[in-house]
Enzyme design. Structure first.
Site, mmCIF file in Angstrom:
data_model
loop_
_atom_site.group_PDB
_atom_site.id
_atom_site.type_symbol
_atom_site.label_atom_id
_atom_site.label_comp_id
_atom_site.label_asym_id
_atom_site.label_seq_id
_atom_site.Cartn_x
_atom_site.Cartn_y
_atom_site.Cartn_z
ATOM 1 N N TYR A 118 0.911 -1.292 -0.012
ATOM 2 C CA TYR A 118 0.207 -0.010 0.012
ATOM 3 C C TYR A 118 0.926 1.280 -0.146
ATOM 4 O O TYR A 118 1.812 1.331 0.806
ATOM 5 C CB TYR A 118 -0.941 0.012 1.180
ATOM 6 N N GLU A 206 -3.526 7.791 -4.172
ATOM 7 C CA GLU A 206 -3.449 6.381 -3.439
ATOM 8 C C GLU A 206 -3.103 5.072 -4.251
ATOM 9 O O GLU A 206 -4.126 5.019 -5.307
ATOM 10 C CB GLU A 206 -4.719 6.227 -2.687
#
Ligand code: GDP
Ligand code: MN
Length: 396
Positions: A118, A206
């Protein structure tokens, strides 16, 4: 402004960030064509078909499917295009899918394991610095990781005047447990990612997941990119990426009329001039037990035309049970605004909800008289507290 995954990836690529290659398609036929082209360009013979909507969690909702042949591509694409995709990030009604990204499968087996990382880049307003947030626990559920195992989420602050320093890029790669070729690839990846974030004036990147492939490449598999609206004037090519079919239609209409409108869930419509006063108005509505239905800043020129447009926009929301108008007359004259309200009332016809008006500042006395003599169902008040109390009263 939010972008689709395929648009975000095209920006990343233009800054040299390695991505999962893909081609956007609007029909199953285009999807097959795209798959063929990807096969020629990258050699891939498995593909992923990914719904393009402005919401994450598509995998969970059935909007991301692997296809192992061209027939399979056609079938999966025709299932996804036109579907109503419901994900944890959409409303309960979901979002209609108009296009898919046909991408190369990058989870192929090889000398080492693939792993999902992530990574996001965003502005930490409190610190006045950019921050890179990253974790080995990439994939679909970063919210759960944050809740249950917050120590697995790392944070690297970047001084915007200096930029991301090489030791920081190495620290990130190290904390992600990478070594050898993958370590090197990660330092390159994060360095370019940060440059891209700055270069395109983003307010959020993101990338979940960033994939370490089985041959130790580091690539962006997903891309949620939000650009700073205030910078779009210097990026006409990005501004053109706007997809208004993904936005709230009332907000789009308000934006075209130059009104700053954000829909909320309450029942008190607000019409205010100035963002600060609008926030204060929403606070006092809350304090008196009400719930704002919207944020609406009519801006500095609260003339009759804009007031009418604002009324029409507020009234499109069926939840609105009362409207509070709170205008401060600095440059704008209150009597003009009052006349605007009276005119709007007559033009729109019967406004079905009570209106509470507070006009303060230049010519406030004349304005109050005008409203009171109009014979309309408009309550005129002087103090903000009175306005809020009145809202409570008419809703009771
Ligand atoms: P999101 O669910 O909206 O966040 O969409 P993503 O782009 O993150 O995709 C969701 C999931 O699909 C990823 O976490 C992967 O597990 C999977 N996925 C994405 N690309 C590929 C691929 O090329 N091959 C395979 N096998 N799975 C993929
Ligand atoms: Mn994702």
């Amino acid at each position: 402004m939010n972008l689709h995954e395929y648009q975000g990836k095209s920006i990343l690529k233009s800054f040299g960030v390695a991505i999962q290659e893909g081609i956007v398609a609007h029909t199953p036929e285009e999807a097959v064509e795209a798959a063929r082209k990807l096969n020629e360009d990258t050699g891939t013979d498995w593909w992923v078909i990914k719904a393009q909507i402005h919401a994450g969690g598509r995998g969970k909702g059935g909007g991301v499917k692997l296809a192992k042949s061209l027939d399979d591509v056609k079938e999966k694409a025709s299932n996804i295009i036109g579907m109503n995709l419901i994900t944890p990030q959409t409303s309960a009604e979901g979002k209609k899918v108009h296009k898919v990204l046909v991408a190369q499968d990058v989870y192929y087996p090889g000398e080492s394991e693939t792993s999902e990382i992530y990574m996001s880049v965003l502005l930490d307003r409190a610190k006045g610095r950019n921050t890179i947030i990253y974790s080995t626990e990439g994939g679909m559920d970063i919210e759960e990781v944050a809740e249950k195992t917050p120590h697995l989420i790392h944070n690297e602050e970047v001084d915007p005047a200096v930029g991301l320093l090489p030791f920081q890029a190495r620290k990130i790669a190290f904390n992600l447990g990478l070594s050898g070729q993958a370590f090197k690839e990660m330092t390159k990846f994060v360095t370019k990612l940060y440059k891209a974030y700055e270069g395109c004036d983003a307010s959020l990147f993101e990338i979940n997941p960033v994939l370490k492939t089985s041959d130790n490449k580091i690539i962006a598999v997903d891309a949620k990119v939000t650009l700073d609206d205030n910078s779009l004037f210097r990026h006409p090519d990005y501004a053109a990426m706007r997809d208004i079919t993904e936005e709230d239609p009332i907000e789009v209409e308000a934006g075209e009329a130059g009104l700053n409108y954000v829909k909320l869930d309450g029942n008190v419509g607000c019409m205010v001039n100035g963002a600060g006063l609008a926030m204060a108005t929403m606070d006092i509505i809350k304090l008196s037990g009400g719930d704002p239905a919207n944020f609406l800043d009519v801006g500095g020129t609260a003339n009759a035309e804009r007031v009418e447009k604002a009324f029409r926009i507020i009234l499109k929301d069926p939840n609105v049970k009362a409207i509070l108008v709170n205008i401060f007359g600095g440059i704008v004259r209150c009597d003009r605004v009052a006349q605007g309200i009276v005119d709007a009332y007559k033009n729109i016809g019967d406004i079905p909800v009570p209106i509470i008006v507070r006009l303060q500042g230049t010519n406030a006395v004349e304005a109050k008289e005008l409203i009171e003599n109009s014979g309309l169902k408009v309550h005129s008040v002087v103090l903000l507290k009175e306005a809020a109390d009145k809202v409570g009263e008419v809703l009771a």
